[in-house]
Design an enzyme around this catalytic site. Structure first.
Site, PDB file in Angstrom:
ATOM      1  CD  GLU A  65     -19.298  75.436 -42.985  1.00 24.08           C
ATOM      2  OE1 GLU A  65     -18.985  76.335 -43.767  1.00 24.08           O
ATOM      3  OE2 GLU A  65     -18.958  75.424 -41.785  1.00 24.08           O
ATOM      4  N   GLY A  95     -12.472  72.679 -41.341  1.00 26.12           N
ATOM      5  CA  GLY A  95     -13.533  71.690 -41.218  1.00 26.12           C
ATOM      6  C   GLY A  95     -14.451  71.751 -42.413  1.00 26.12           C
ATOM      7  CB  ALA A  96     -17.077  72.839 -43.597  1.00 27.23           C
ATOM      8  CG  MET A  97     -14.922  77.829 -47.838  1.00 25.97           C
ATOM      9  SD  MET A  97     -14.806  79.177 -46.641  1.00 25.97           S
ATOM     10  CE  MET A  97     -15.687  80.458 -47.534  1.00 25.97           C
ATOM     11  CD  GLU A  98     -18.422  80.380 -44.832  1.00 24.77           C
ATOM     12  OE1 GLU A  98     -18.126  81.527 -44.457  1.00 24.77           O
ATOM     13  OE2 GLU A  98     -17.819  79.369 -44.444  1.00 24.77           O
ATOM     14  CG  ASN A  99     -16.581  77.828 -51.100  1.00 20.19           C
ATOM     15  OD1 ASN A  99     -15.835  78.739 -50.798  1.00 20.19           O
ATOM     16  ND2 ASN A  99     -16.231  76.559 -50.993  1.00 20.19           N
ATOM     17  CD  GLU A 126     -16.799  81.843 -39.527  1.00 23.42           C
ATOM     18  OE1 GLU A 126     -17.159  80.712 -39.161  1.00 23.42           O
ATOM     19  OE2 GLU A 126     -16.690  82.166 -40.723  1.00 23.42           O
ATOM     20  CD  GLU A 148     -14.376  82.812 -44.675  1.00 20.59           C
ATOM     21  OE1 GLU A 148     -14.946  83.677 -44.008  1.00 20.59           O
ATOM     22  OE2 GLU A 148     -14.780  81.636 -44.733  1.00 20.59           O
TER      23      GLU A 148
END
Length: 965
Positions: free
Chosen positions: A414, A377-381, A436, A244
């Protein structure tokens, strides 16, 4: 003579014979002559015939040669004509190709004549050479006449000979599969597209596109990249994806747009000893020597930006949800116990969202992985959430209360995306704010439900305040930004204002519609668009349908225009007069107008009124509120009750004075005390209120003990101190003493060490209030912090320096550091180097530039650029002391080329600009900054730079206003 007679007959006979013989000879000669003549004639005839035959044959041969020459000439003419036609056709095709290529270049989105249905991806990453091989087979549906296939690819080496498009034979045809090879293969780097041009129009229907390729495991923290970690004292690489917003194209050719959902079947060839993870569970592993081939279950349809791969050495902890979903948290080897909090949060959060959204989690497993080098911070894969290590791990002994809360909040956000973003996906990046903003809002809902002791809703105000701050700039933008080209995505993707304002307006809408109606309508929306794409208007329609309220009309005024209103309220003839205008931090007048959900209470929270302010001004007769407390002559009035609305309020002097009294006597909720303070500060910065009136209001908070209110009070005090120092350095000591007095009571109440049974918010507040006292130079705090720091250096497990106060102690130590007293600085670096806890490293980095000595600050900033600091962590050390602003600016200019090269490909570069530029407060400095960046071409810093320079102008105006008081 007579004797002759007897012989005469004999003689006669002899003579006769002689004559006869002679005649015979004559005849023989004649015959011979005849024969000779005949033979001669025959020979002559034969010669003549042969000559004639030869002549005829020669003529025939000449005729044949002439015919052959004619045929050859004709064939040549035909070949020349064919070749000429082919050349003309090729030229025409090439001209058509060039024309089509020109049409394809610069297009905002991929053409719609072909869409992917399924990807079969094979990847073989080499962690030693940092390269990878790949092959992809894509089921492509040709839905319109075209000879082109256009998809995304960038920074990949495409094997053009491998490309083919196979169209299967139809059931009523005896033909075999039709295999087509592209006539032209073009990679357009600036548009990040791969164009395949075939000789003929492609058959309508589904075909198989195959492409082999190679790529680089880059160091940019995007696409398919390497992250480093330490194992048994040795630095090793892991392979990680971050796709992303639009970086799947850096890993494999694809339709890299959110609306192009497809199924994914992934296979990885990796070293035998490594853990290989993807979105779905493993279905097969085959070992071949030192390598293993890992195949994963096919995914449901999803967007390319949600595809994920992680390859490295990990330990994990796992648990099951009530409906059998396997949840795992992967950490570096030896840190597995630090993942237990995140595991507990994840399991409980999945259960909560299943009920709240009325739709179960869609995949058979959920993995969360701590990544050392991670830009976000994070990625919601989908099914494989990747997180920056400090947002996932929690050490019971060495992590602070703030770290615990951070893990809860980030995991909740996430996992919200697994529904709102993954299951239902935005149609295009224009609607990214909804993904978001919603996840930012709902994370607080989940955390409050699951961990009520954290009291996170009060802290939601921090997000709201940041949104108000950014959206009060003239260089702001609507949260729903029309995005045309993929190259524009990064600029809007890394946008705090979008997330904070988005979450705030969603909370405002939920408050207006009611929690139950909002939840019911939301569940209906998710059910309708499951495994599909949606736009902002689709959600508004669902909420409008469920509530009967004009949601679309109401929310368009908040999402499609930038900014927000300040609602001025005054008393006139026992009536409240409201007037809205656009708030700008510069103090300028804006022309925006909103539909504002007004909430107010008068003298008590039991006496309240709600209405929509749809015009520039409106009057409310307080007689409509049947209560003794609605007497405006004696009662306080608070607008925007509990700060649920995304707007500011400006009270007339009489109403403001009554609110000060209400604050002093704790008649108002903590959130309302917070809001009054924050609005007053913003109005003071905009030169619509004097600094003296702000300080008078701040004095009303001298007995404040609530974390959220005090935390904001502390943040405001830092900004006021800097402005006061710039406006009149002689005031600085008085201002600092004022703030010390303001915070000392809370500090004494909290002490340095945790108390049994204390609240989570008290644990958070302790560190912040002692940090503030250190910054303002409170000597007893500096001495006590130093004593505890020395004890910590001797024993890292000492109870004298609890994790909650380490940041405060580090800042206090650095306030005493100078070029002649380096003890604290050098020992903080030792702490940084010896710890393996990312949160501890964060505490150190964020404290190093607190020294008042410019030479130390320069060393601290240079340390950020060293190999000892992870790339994404460098921005954590940019909070420079007031005394170090000029040093930091010079450092930024001197190192800009290196900074731009290292961080220029992602959003982190904007942090360098905003952190170092924004604190200045002079028009001359603003001009200097503009001149320096005038020749810089980094597209991604344009908006941040404009906003930062605008903030410098705002500060400069504020300084002038204070000087004129």
């Amino acid at each position: 003579m007579a004797f002759l007679l007897p012989i005469l007959p004999i003689a006669a006979a002899a003579i006769g014979n002689i004559i006869k013989a002679e005649n015979e000879r004559k005849r023989e000669r004649k015959r011979e002559e005849e024969n000779a003549r005949r033979i001669k004639e025959e020979v002559a005839n034969a010669i003549r015939i042969r000559e004639e035959e030869n002549a005829r044959r020669i003529r025939e041969e000449e005729d044949a040669r002439r015919r052959e020459a004619e045929d050859a000439r004709r064939r040549k003419e035909e070949e020349d004509a064919r070749r000429k036609k082919e050349e003309e056709d090729a030229k025409e095709k090439f001209e058509s190709h060039k024309k089509r290529m020109e049409q394809l270049k610069g297009q905002p989105r991929l053409p719609k004549f072909s869409v992917p249905k399924r990807y079969d991806i094979w990847l073989k990453p080499d962690l030693s050479t940092c390269k990878f091989d790949g092959f992809v087979a894509i089921d492509v549906n040709i839905i319109a006449d075209t000879s082109f296939i256009v998809l995304n690819a960038v920074e990949l080496s495409i094997d053009t000979t491998s490309i083919s498009f196979t169209h299967p034979a139809t059931a009523d045809s005896s033909n075999s599969n039709q295999v087509l090879k592209p006539l032209y293969v073009d990679v357009v780097e600036e548009d990040e597209i791969l164009v395949l041009d075939f000789a003929d129009t492609l058959p309508i229907g589904i075909g198989l596109l195959t492409i082999a390729f190679k790529g680089i495991l880059n160091g940019k923290m995007k696409g398919f990249y390497t992250s480093t970690y330490e194992h048994n004292g040795e630095e090793k690489n892991m392979a990680v994806t971050q796709f992303e917003p639009a970086n799947a194209r850096r890993c494999f050719p694809c339709w890299d747009e959110p609306a192009c959902k497809a199924m994914f079947k992934i296979t990885l060839a990796v070293p035998l000893q490594l853990v290989a993870l993807s979105n779905m569970p493993i279905i097969e592993e085959k070992v071949d020597g030192d390598l293993k081939t890992v195949s994963y279950q096919e995914s449901p349809i999803m967007s390319t930006y949600l595809v994920a791969i992680v390859v490295g050495l990990f330990d994990y902890v796992e648990h099951l949800t009530s409906d059998g979903i396997k949840v795992r948290v992967y950490c570096q080897v030896g840190k597995v116990n630090q993942g237990k909090l995140a595991l507990d949060v994840a399991v409980r959060t999945l259960e909560f969202y299943k009920e709240y959204f009325a739709v179960p989690y869609f995949l058979p497993k959920l993995d969360m992985v701590a990544i050392p080098n991670f830009a976000f911070g994070a990625m919601e894969n989908y099914g494989l959430v990747t997180l920056c290590e400090r947002n996932l791990i929690y050490d019971n002994q060495h992590s602070a209360a703030a770290n615990k809360q951070r893990v809860v909040i980030v995991v909740a956000q996430e996992l919200a995306h697994q529904w709102f973003g993954n299951l239902v996906t935005m149609e295009w990046w224009t609607h990214l704010w909804l993904n978001e903003g919603f996840a930012t809002w709902v994370r607080y809902l989940a955390a409050n439900h699951l961990f009520p002791e954290l009291e996170v809703w009060t802290q939601f105000l921090n997000d709201c305040t940041e949104g108000l701050r950014l959206d009060g700039l003239a260089e702001s933008h609507p949260i729903e930004v029309e995005t045309n080209h993929a190259r524009e995505i990064d600029e809007i993707f890394f946008d705090a204002m979008r997330d904070k304002k988005g979450a705030s307006v969603i909370r405002m809408l939920q408050s207006y519609l009611g929690a139950e109606c909002f939840q019911r309508s939301l569940a209906s929306y998710i059910k309708k668009f499951t495994c599909s794409n949606a736009k902002t208007e689709d959600l508004w329609f669902a909420l409008e349908e469920g509530s009967g309220e004009p949601v679309n009309q109401l929310m368009n005024s908040w999402t499609k225009q930038k900014g927000y209103p300040v609602v001025s309220v005054k008393v006139k003839d026992q009536k409240l007069v409201f007037e809205q205008s656009q708030f700008l931090a510069s103090g300028s007048l804006g022309d925006g107008q909103w539909i504002v959900p007004i909430t107010l209470c008068c003298g008590s929270y039991d006496v309240h009124k709600n209405f929509l302010l749809q015009t520039k001004s409106e009057t409310l007769d307080m007689k409509e509120l049947p209560s003794d407390r609605s007497n405006l002559a004696t009662s306080w009035v608070k607008l925007n009750v509990n700060q649920t609305g995304f707007y500011r309020v400006k009270y007339d002097e009489d109403l403001a004075a009554k609110l000060r009294y209400a604050i002093e006597n704790k008649y108002l909720s903590a959130t309302d005390r917070f809001g009054i303070l924050d609005d007053s500060f913003a109005l003071c910065m905009a030169c619509q209120k004097s600094l003296n009136s702000l300080l008078t209001l701040m004095g009303a908070y001298s007995g404040e003990h609530e974390y959220t209110v005090l935390s904001n009070l502390i943040n405001i005090s830092y900004k006021v101190e800097r402005i006061a120092a710039d406006a009149n350095p002689e005031l600085l000591e008085c201002i600092q003493q004022f703030f010390i007095t303001l915070f000392l009571r809370s500090a004494m109440k909290l002490g340095w060490e945790p108390k049994k049974g204390e609240s989570h918010l008290d644990a958070l507040l302790r560190g912040e209030v002692w940090t503030a006292l250190a910054v303002f130079g409170y000597d007893p705090a500096l001495k006590e912090a130093s004593r505890r720091f020395h004890a910590f250096l001797d024993d890292r497990n000492t109870p004298l320096l609890h994790p909650d106060i380490r940041k405060a102690a580090y800042v206090a130590v650095m306030r005493r550091v100078s070029s002649s007293n380096r003890f604290g600085f050098e020992n903080l670096l030792r702490v940084y180097r010896e710890t393996d806890l990312s949160q501890e490293k964060t505490h150190v980095l964020s404290s190093l530039a607190s020294s008042p000595d410019p030479s130390i600050i320069l060393e601290a900033l240079n340390f950020l650029l060293s190999s000892e600091v992870c790339t994404q962590d460098a921005v954590l050390g940019l909070a420079v002391s007031r005394e170090g602003r000029e040093t930091a600016w010079t450092w930024l200019k001197d190192n800009w080329e290196h900074i731009s090269k290292t961080w220029g490909s992602g959003y982190l570069i904007t942090r360098f600009v905003s952190s170092i530029v924004s604190p200045f407060a002079s028009f001359e400095k603003a001009n200097e900054i503009e001149e320096f960046f005038a020749n810089q071409t980094e597209f991604k810093i344009v908006r941040t730079l404009k906003q930062s320079i605008e903030q410098v102008h705002i500060n400069a105006n504020w300084v002038q206003s204070v000087q004129n008081e």
